[in-house]
Design an enzyme around this catalytic site. Structure first.
Site, PDB file in Angstrom:
ATOM      1  N   GLY A  24      -1.584 -14.059  -8.830  1.00 39.04           N
ATOM      2  CA  GLY A  24      -1.865 -13.849  -7.416  1.00 39.04           C
ATOM      3  C   GLY A  24      -2.732 -12.623  -7.228  1.00 39.04           C
ATOM      4  O   GLY A  24      -2.905 -11.820  -8.159  1.00 39.04           O
ATOM      5  N   GLN A  68      -6.318  -5.336  -2.932  1.00 38.64           N
ATOM      6  CA  GLN A  68      -6.609  -5.079  -4.345  1.00 38.64           C
ATOM      7  C   GLN A  68      -8.098  -5.146  -4.654  1.00 38.64           C
ATOM      8  O   GLN A  68      -8.528  -4.660  -5.700  1.00 38.64           O
ATOM      9  CB  GLN A  68      -5.850  -6.073  -5.243  1.00 38.64           C
ATOM     10  CG  GLN A  68      -4.351  -5.840  -5.224  1.00 38.64           C
ATOM     11  CD  GLN A  68      -3.634  -6.800  -6.150  1.00 38.64           C
ATOM     12  OE1 GLN A  68      -3.391  -7.935  -5.788  1.00 38.64           O
ATOM     13  NE2 GLN A  68      -3.317  -6.352  -7.351  1.00 38.64           N
ATOM     14  N   CYS A 116       1.539  -5.515 -12.097  1.00 36.70           N
ATOM     15  CA  CYS A 116       0.533  -5.582 -11.033  1.00 36.70           C
ATOM     16  C   CYS A 116      -0.841  -5.298 -11.631  1.00 36.70           C
ATOM     17  O   CYS A 116      -1.002  -4.368 -12.415  1.00 36.70           O
ATOM     18  CB  CYS A 116       0.870  -4.540  -9.969  1.00 36.70           C
ATOM     19  SG  CYS A 116      -0.306  -4.518  -8.615  1.00 36.70           S
ATOM     20  N   HIS A 134       1.968  -6.148  -1.052  1.00 34.76           N
ATOM     21  CA  HIS A 134       0.640  -5.502  -1.078  1.00 34.76           C
ATOM     22  C   HIS A 134       0.090  -5.335   0.334  1.00 34.76           C
ATOM     23  O   HIS A 134      -0.553  -4.339   0.640  1.00 34.76           O
ATOM     24  CB  HIS A 134      -0.355  -6.346  -1.884  1.00 34.76           C
ATOM     25  CG  HIS A 134      -0.398  -5.999  -3.349  1.00 34.76           C
ATOM     26  ND1 HIS A 134      -0.675  -4.739  -3.806  1.00 34.76           N
ATOM     27  CD2 HIS A 134      -0.212  -6.764  -4.451  1.00 34.76           C
ATOM     28  CE1 HIS A 134      -0.657  -4.735  -5.137  1.00 34.76           C
ATOM     29  NE2 HIS A 134      -0.372  -5.955  -5.559  1.00 34.76           N
TER      30      HIS A 134
HETATM   31 CO    CO Z   1      -0.037  -6.455  -7.510  1.00 33.84          CO
END
Ligand code: CO
Length: 189
Positions: free
Chosen positions: A46, A51, A96, A142
């Site tokens: 994902g 990000q 992550c 997030h």
């Molecule tokens: Co992440």
């Protein structure tokens, strides 16, 4: 379509609440396509818009093709996602893409129902278990400026995993070493 650079742990965009998506226009479609490319390039399950440095409530999820789930290999796009139901707490393995080189067991729910809008603004709802449920929780975190490391009681719970030059399988072996109750490679997104 293009791979965008990933925001790293120090980037403030990862620690703030992202803004709601209000326009499902061409630039959103481009962003979604780039996020999918970036997720694939980084071997993530994902990815959330912050990000790639964009403070928008938008995430993409794609379970590996070989995963045992009806939605395996299918791209899920969620704008303005929310968790509407969650049950069965457990502590799966998680990492992550914005905190490379570390994994930890994180408290999550095993079953989650998430709703949101698809890439065209249509309302959608997904029921997920295990990896898919974990994806929804990690990515929605997030959008609220929360990283998996923020959910740990102590940074001592972080385990370094070999990333540079390591294959997925090698990384998984390192992540699962000495812990036979968590043999899976865990979530990364
Ligand atoms: Co992440």
């Amino acid at each position: 379509m293009a791979v965008r650079p990933l925001a790293n742990y120090d980037n403030p965009v990862l620690h703030e609440k992202a803004k709601r998506v209000s326009r499902f226009d061409g630039s959103l479609q481009k962003l979604i396509d780039d996020m999918v490319d970036t997720m694939h390039a980084e071997h993530g399950v994902g990815l959330a818009a912050p990000q790639v440095g964009v403070s928008l409530r938008l995430c993409v999820v794609e379970l590996p093709e070989d995963h045992e789930d009806g939605l395996a290999g299918q791209l899920i796009v969620l704008a303005n996602p929310e968790i509407v139901k969650a049950s069965e707490p457990y502590e799966p393995e998680e990492g992550c893409l914005s905190v490379p080189g570390y994994m930890a067991q994180v408290r999550r729910f095993r079953h989650v129902t998430a709703k949101g809008r698809d890439r065209h603004g249509k309302e959608v709802r997904y029921k997920g278990s295990d990896l898919l449920a974990q994806a929804f929780q990690h990515e929605i975190d997030h959008l609220n400026g929360v990283l998996f490391v923020d959910r740990l009681e102590s940074r001592d719970q972080l385990r370094p995993v070999r990333r540079e030059g390591a294959t997925e399988t090698e990384g998984a072996a390192a992540a699962g070493a000495g812990d036979s109750s968590h043999p899976s490679r865990g979530y990364r997104g």
